[in-house]
Design a protein around this motif. Sequence first.
Motif, PDB file in Angstrom:
ATOM      1  N   LEU A 160       0.796  -1.222   0.000  1.00 55.95           N
ATOM      2  CA  LEU A 160       0.000   0.000   0.000  1.00 55.95           C
ATOM      3  C   LEU A 160       0.828   1.272   0.000  1.00 55.95           C
ATOM      4  CD1 LEU A 160      -2.721  -1.059   2.620  1.00 55.95           C
ATOM      5  CD2 LEU A 160      -2.814  -1.263   0.132  1.00 55.95           C
ATOM      6  N   GLY A 161       2.110   1.162   0.306  1.00 58.00           N
ATOM      7  CA  GLY A 161       2.939   2.359   0.381  1.00 58.00           C
ATOM      8  C   GLY A 161       2.765   3.072   1.706  1.00 58.00           C
ATOM      9  N   ASP A 162       3.497   4.152   1.880  1.00 55.44           N
ATOM     10  CA  ASP A 162       3.476   4.881   3.154  1.00 55.44           C
ATOM     11  C   ASP A 162       2.229   5.737   3.309  1.00 55.44           C
ATOM     12  OD1 ASP A 162       5.941   3.811   3.839  1.00 55.44           O
ATOM     13  OD2 ASP A 162       7.046   5.446   2.877  1.00 55.44           O
ATOM     14  N   GLU A 163       1.676   6.225   2.200  1.00 50.50           N
ATOM     15  CA  GLU A 163       0.525   7.124   2.245  1.00 50.50           C
ATOM     16  C   GLU A 163      -0.774   6.352   1.993  1.00 50.50           C
ATOM     17  OE1 GLU A 163       0.671  10.305   3.032  1.00 50.50           O
ATOM     18  OE2 GLU A 163       2.877  10.292   3.188  1.00 50.50           O
ATOM     19  N   LEU A 164      -1.674   6.407   2.971  1.00 53.70           N
ATOM     20  CA  LEU A 164      -2.991   5.797   2.817  1.00 53.70           C
ATOM     21  C   LEU A 164      -3.995   6.917   2.559  1.00 53.70           C
ATOM     22  CD1 LEU A 164      -2.890   3.222   5.782  1.00 53.70           C
ATOM     23  CD2 LEU A 164      -2.243   2.882   3.379  1.00 53.70           C
ATOM     24  N   VAL A 165      -4.680   6.845   1.437  1.00 54.53           N
ATOM     25  CA  VAL A 165      -5.552   7.936   0.995  1.00 54.53           C
ATOM     26  C   VAL A 165      -6.755   8.077   1.923  1.00 54.53           C
ATOM     27  CG1 VAL A 165      -7.010   8.773  -0.886  1.00 54.53           C
ATOM     28  CG2 VAL A 165      -4.840   7.633  -1.390  1.00 54.53           C
ATOM     29  N   ALA A 166      -7.063   9.309   2.292  1.00 50.75           N
ATOM     30  CA  ALA A 166      -8.235   9.600   3.113  1.00 50.75           C
ATOM     31  C   ALA A 166      -9.446   9.818   2.200  1.00 50.75           C
ATOM     32  CB  ALA A 166      -7.995  10.835   3.957  1.00 50.75           C
ATOM     33  N   HIS A 167     -10.483   9.024   2.384  1.00 50.80           N
ATOM     34  CA  HIS A 167     -11.710   9.185   1.607  1.00 50.80           C
ATOM     35  C   HIS A 167     -12.730  10.031   2.362  1.00 50.80           C
ATOM     36  CE1 HIS A 167     -10.496   6.241  -1.476  1.00 50.80           C
ATOM     37  NE2 HIS A 167      -9.857   5.678  -0.475  1.00 50.80           N
ATOM     38  N   THR A 168     -12.658   9.995   3.677  1.00 49.37           N
ATOM     39  CA  THR A 168     -13.446  10.872   4.543  1.00 49.37           C
ATOM     40  C   THR A 168     -12.553  11.246   5.724  1.00 49.37           C
ATOM     41  OG1 THR A 168     -14.350   9.223   6.083  1.00 49.37           O
ATOM     42  CG2 THR A 168     -15.497   9.481   3.975  1.00 49.37           C
TER      43      THR A 168
END
Length: 262
Positions: A160-168
Motif C-alpha cells: 500500500l505504500g506509506d501514504e494511505l488515501v483519506a476518503h473521509t
Amino acid sequence: MPSEQATNQSVERAVVVLRALAEGQSERRVSDVAASAGLGPSTTSRLLATLEQLDLVERDPVSNLYRLSLGTAPLAAVALNRHPVHRASRMVLQELATSTGLGANIAVRRGDRLMFLCNFEGARAPKTYTQAGHTAPLHATAIGKCLLSALTGEERRALLGDELVAHTEYTVTGHAGLDAAVTQVRRSGYAVEVEERALGRASLAAPVLDADGSVAGALSLWGPVSALLGTPIGDAAAQPPEGLVRQVIETADAVSQAMGAH
C-alpha cells in the motif's frame, strides 16, 4: 510474420484500450480513449477498428462514439462464474441480504485493491453502483481489512505504500491504525468500518478461507450507519448487534466450508 515482441505489444495496447473504455463515460470518442490509454489517435483508431471486428467494442452509428460490446459479456461471465469464491458464495450471500435487508458483497484481493465478485441489495440498503468487477481501497473498507489480514505488516506496507488515501475524515490513514484494525480481525474474526469510505455508511465483514486455511476472499454486510449499527451517526464507539455479527461470521464460515476449509 510479426516478431513476438511486436505481437505482445499489440495485445498490451488492445487491453489498455479496452480498459480505457471501461472507465468513465459509457461512450467515448477516439481522442478520449487515446488520451486515457496513452496512445496516439491513429494507433487507437486502428485498435478500435480491430476490436470492433472481433465484437469486443462497438461504435454508435449516429454519434460515432465507442463503447464496450456485449461480446465481452460472455468472457466476463465465464471468468466470474468459474471463480471458486463466487461459486461458493452467491446463494448464501443473497440469503444474507434478504434476511437482513442490507447490502451484501463478496470480494477478493487483486493487487493493492479489492474487487467485488457480486453484490446483493436488501430492502433497507441504499441503491448502489457497486457491481461485479468494481474495485475499492483495501484500507478504507471492512472487507478490505479482512483481506489484508492475510498479510504481515511489512507486506501491507510494501503493498500500500506509506501514504494511505483519506476518503473521509474518518478513514484510517496511518499504518499503525491499520495494523490495529487487522489485529482485531484476527482476534475476533470480523471487521467493522464506519464512514471511512463514504459518509453515512458502515460495513461489517468477515474473511473467507480456502481448503489450506488461507484468506481467499471476504464478505461484507453494509448499509446506513443507523441500520447496521442501530445508532445515530457520530457514535464512534458503536458496534453492530451481536446477532448481526454472528450472522455475518456464520455466512463467511458457510462459504469457507463450501471451499473445503475446516
